[in-house]
Enzyme design. Structure first.
Site, PDB file in Angstrom:
ATOM      1  N   ASP A   4      14.400  18.394  -8.188  1.00 52.50           N
ATOM      2  CA  ASP A   4      15.241  17.344  -8.760  1.00 52.50           C
ATOM      3  C   ASP A   4      16.118  16.775  -7.648  1.00 52.50           C
ATOM      4  O   ASP A   4      16.591  17.524  -6.798  1.00 52.50           O
ATOM      5  CB  ASP A   4      16.132  17.904  -9.874  1.00 52.50           C
ATOM      6  N   HIS A  29      11.385   9.155 -17.171  1.00 53.63           N
ATOM      7  CA  HIS A  29      10.570   8.766 -18.321  1.00 53.63           C
ATOM      8  C   HIS A  29       9.995   7.365 -18.212  1.00 53.63           C
ATOM      9  O   HIS A  29       9.550   6.795 -19.215  1.00 53.63           O
ATOM     10  CB  HIS A  29      11.393   8.908 -19.608  1.00 53.63           C
ATOM     11  N   GLY A  32      12.359  18.039 -12.800  1.00 51.12           N
ATOM     12  CA  GLY A  32      13.418  17.498 -13.646  1.00 51.12           C
ATOM     13  C   GLY A  32      14.289  18.625 -14.161  1.00 51.12           C
ATOM     14  O   GLY A  32      13.950  19.289 -15.143  1.00 51.12           O
ATOM     15  N   HIS A  91       7.182  17.642 -21.489  1.00 51.08           N
ATOM     16  CA  HIS A  91       8.237  17.492 -22.494  1.00 51.08           C
ATOM     17  C   HIS A  91       8.393  16.023 -22.895  1.00 51.08           C
ATOM     18  O   HIS A  91       8.022  15.119 -22.147  1.00 51.08           O
ATOM     19  CB  HIS A  91       9.567  18.020 -21.946  1.00 51.08           C
ATOM     20  N   ASP A  92       8.947  15.820 -24.070  1.00 49.07           N
ATOM     21  CA  ASP A  92       9.224  14.490 -24.619  1.00 49.07           C
ATOM     22  C   ASP A  92       7.943  13.692 -24.845  1.00 49.07           C
ATOM     23  O   ASP A  92       7.878  12.493 -24.528  1.00 49.07           O
ATOM     24  CB  ASP A  92      10.202  13.716 -23.731  1.00 49.07           C
ATOM     25  N   SER A 109      10.707  13.945  -6.530  1.00 47.65           N
ATOM     26  CA  SER A 109       9.463  14.642  -6.853  1.00 47.65           C
ATOM     27  C   SER A 109       8.276  14.217  -5.991  1.00 47.65           C
ATOM     28  O   SER A 109       7.570  15.080  -5.449  1.00 47.65           O
ATOM     29  CB  SER A 109       9.143  14.454  -8.336  1.00 47.65           C
ATOM     30  N   GLY A 120      20.401  12.146 -11.462  1.00 42.56           N
ATOM     31  CA  GLY A 120      20.225  11.694 -12.840  1.00 42.56           C
ATOM     32  C   GLY A 120      19.078  10.722 -12.999  1.00 42.56           C
ATOM     33  O   GLY A 120      18.748   9.966 -12.080  1.00 42.56           O
TER      34      GLY A 120
END
Length: 230
Positions: free
Chosen positions: A87, A160, A62, A185-186, A140, A91
């Protein structure tokens, strides 16, 4: 460099004792399109710096426009290893037209789809780090299926949804070597703060017994491989 980044850099030892990136690297990070705040970026850089001592590639899932890739490439340069980014550059879900994080400036006018690859390349060029990073353009799971090498660090910051987060975890976590790092992350334990897919793979990693938490910096979690499996 902003006042926030200067203050954060002064306390950027992080989980590995890293001194933090040079001011020009941090400035390039801040100038890049993206969403990671400075204090989380410094924690990522510290983790990557420590993982670089293993002498293996540092991989990011990502990439978007290269904001966090600047920090991974800088850590890779210091360690004499290479950073890798994976990636498709079209988007993620929340970056599509009509969604909160859509940026029309990264839409390819010829095909009408997002294309963040040119912006990513400019970001790394401006940072002077093009020679220390390899961009792999693809989805991915497809890339992971043909990847065969060990990795010192895997940074998961891709889609996500549960489908995408689990695919990233299942595809890349097995390549993290003993004492290597898995960074996610996140991660939001409270659903009111954000989506739960990254949190669920974070819990999955801990519950597997294969990973032990090293540090938590807001939504950034750093885990070390201490056992076998995923």
């Amino acid at each position: 460099m902003t006042a926030e980044s200067a203050a954060a850099s002064a306390s950027a030892a992080g989980p590995t004792g890293s001194a933090g990136p040079a001011p020009e690297v941090l400035a390039a990070f801040e100038a890049a399109k993206g969403f990671m705040p400075v204090h989380e970026g410094l924690a990522l850089h510290a983790a990557a710096t420590g993982a670089g001592a293993l002498g293996l590639p540092l991989l990011e899932v990502g990439t978007y426009c290269g904001r966090s890739a600047v920090l991974l490439a800088d850590a890779a340069r210091a360690a004499g290893v290479v950073a890798l980014t994976v990636d498709h550059h079209r988007g993620s879900e929340e970056q599509q037209p009509g969604w909160e994080y859509h940026d029309p400036s990264v839409v390819d006018p010829e095909v009408g789809l997002m294309d963040t690859l040119p912006t990513f390349r400019r970001t790394l060029h401006r940072a002077g780090l093009e020679d220390h990073i390899v961009a792999i353009v693809g989805r991915s799971p497809q890339v992971a299926a043909v990847w065969g090498g060990p990795l010192g660090l895997v940074f998961v910051d891709g889609g996500h949804t549960d489908e995408h987060a689990n695919a990233d975890y299942e595809g890349w976590a097995p390549h993290v070597v003993q004492d290597g790092l898995l960074v996610i992350h996140d991660v939001f334990p409270d659903p009111a703060d954000g989506g739960q897919a990254p949190y669920r793979i974070y819990r999955r990693a801990l519950d597997s017994g294969a990973f032990t938490e090293v540090s938590a910096t807001d939504s950034l979690r750093v885990l070390r491989r201490t056992g076998a499996g995923v």
